[in-house]
Design an enzyme around this catalytic site. Structure first.
Site, short mmCIF file in Angstrom:
data_model
loop_
_atom_site.label_atom_id
_atom_site.label_comp_id
_atom_site.label_asym_id
_atom_site.label_seq_id
_atom_site.Cartn_x
_atom_site.Cartn_y
_atom_site.Cartn_z
N HIS A 56 67.97 20.38 16.48
CA HIS A 56 68.34 20.29 17.89
C HIS A 56 67.11 20.62 18.73
O HIS A 56 66.04 20.92 18.20
CB HIS A 56 69.46 21.30 18.21
CG HIS A 56 70.81 20.92 17.69
ND1 HIS A 56 71.82 20.46 18.51
CD2 HIS A 56 71.32 20.93 16.43
CE1 HIS A 56 72.89 20.21 17.77
NE2 HIS A 56 72.62 20.49 16.52
N GLU A 69 66.26 24.81 16.43
CA GLU A 69 66.00 24.38 17.81
C GLU A 69 64.50 24.17 17.97
O GLU A 69 63.71 25.12 17.87
CB GLU A 69 66.51 25.42 18.81
CG GLU A 69 68.01 25.65 18.78
CD GLU A 69 68.79 24.61 19.56
OE1 GLU A 69 68.17 23.72 20.17
OE2 GLU A 69 70.04 24.71 19.58
#
Length: 379
Positions: free
Chosen positions: A261, A337
């Site tokens: 992500h 992330e």
């Protein structure tokens, strides 16, 4: 008009965590110990101010888009069509070790693709790398794609040749192709898929639609309001995108999962739905140790710090991918992330000159993950 705003506490009686529990429909971008960065309308920000929080409008969203979302930049990222073409080329170049599989179809009928890489011997451990559950997170397509590309193109070299003999590596770089295409053509900051909801709004958040602990929260970061960015959907696995992943994982029973992500530079592990730790001490120590090792390996490349933490330390989520893969199957599972760290550096709109450095720093962490779980899988 939409604004990017910084929210801070006005005192002990106004803890920042409470903002993440009030159903305002805000789009949370960053969660820091002393402030939040979020996107909201003027009315939403005014309500936060009236609740006693300090709200500073940093930039209007249109200006942010004009600074980072150029047509030239978009050309250097994959569309659904160019990704499919390049994945097919990889499979065609090495049919002995690579096979392109359609694991499902999206709401609008686009194929959801995964490249299976390995010698295809039965009974071997398998790993899954995924990207782009959230449409606007374009770098989350590129990192898993570049992983697949390197594994195929260097399949005869050590140590990759050994890995592909020991097991299989599956790479699904774009779980949400409809949302991704919408973010390219219409709304650069679009997050969800393209389900038409009963209230006329569009989209379910695929990363809130998985079955483990689905729907137990109703907060801005895991919402039951269809128009919200984090809408969990009408029921668990209501979306064809999450059904595709569910069926793949249920069939292949992977030994490890990483889902990419952006943004914030974090390495997250379960749980997201609760502040409680994983109860199994061995599993907890394993995942914490792996996350810390990933941090070290990433930092050694370009000096970027990715912070390892339990998902709920960022903000509460229910029905996300890694809670489901670990909670249902006991699979060591991580959400990475990617770059950048802050919205000032582009946020969800990472400048394309950072695609390659982002892959370079994540490469040793991905390779170590493969080495640990394919060559010496944990029972």
């Amino acid at each position: 008009m939409n604004f990017i705003a910084k929210v801070t506490s006005s005192g002990p009686q106004k803890p920042l965590g409470d903002v993440l529990r009030v159903p305002l429909g805000i789009d949370v971008w960053e969660v820091k110990p002393d402030h939040l960065i979020l996107r909201g309308t003027e009315a939403q920000l005014d309500r936060l101010s009236s609740m006693g929080y300090v709200v500073e409008q940093l930039e209007d969203v249109a200006r942010h888009l004009s600074a980072f979302a150029s047509a030239e930049a978009a050309e250097q990222y994959h569309s659904a069509a160019t990704l499919e073409e390049e994945l097919r080329q990889l499979a065609q170049a090495r049919p002995d070790i690579a096979e392109l599989k359609e694991i499902g179809r999206s709401i609008e009928g686009r194929p959801i693709l995964a490249l299976r890489i390995g010698d295809r011997r039965g009974g071997v451990p398998k790993l899954l790398f995924m990207g782009c559950h959230h449409a606007r997170e374009w770098i989350a397509v590129e990192v898993p794609f570049l992983l697949a590309k390197e594994l195929v193109e260097r399949a005869d070299e050590a140590p990759i040749a050994g890995w592909l003999t020991s097991g299989e590596i599956w790479v699904a770089p774009m779980v949400n192709p409809d949302g991704h295409e919408h973010s390219r053509a219409q709304e650069r900051l679009w997050r969800k898929n393209r389900r038409r909801n009963g209230d006329g709004s569009f989209g379910v958040d695929p990363n809130r639609n998985y079955g483990y602990m689905w729907g137990i929260l109703d907060v801005p970061t895991s919402s039951h309001v269809p128009s919200d960015e984090t809408y969990v959907g009408p029921r668990a696995f209501s979306e064809p995108e999450t059904q595709a992943v569910r069926d793949l994982v249920g069939c292949e029973r992977f030994a490890g999962v990483i889902t990419y992500h952006s943004y914030s530079q974090l390495i997250l592990y379960p749980w997201g739905y609760t502040e409680k730790s994983i109860p199994d001490a061995q599993h907890r120590e394993q995942m914490v140790g792996m996350a810390q090792e990933m941090q070290t390996l990433i930092q050694e490349v370009h000096g970027k710090i990715y912070v390892p933490q339990q998902s709920s330390e960022l903000y509460p989520t229910a029905g996300d991918t890694t809670d489901w893969t670990y909670g249902t199957y006991g699979i060591p599972s991580f959400t990475v992330e990617l770059r950048p760290r802050t919205f000032q550096e582009g946020g969800f709109i990472l400048p394309p000159d950072q695609i390659l450095p982002t892959w370079e720093e994540n490469r040793p962490a991905a390779f170590r993950f493969i080495e640990q779980l394919l060559v010496a899988p944990v029972a």
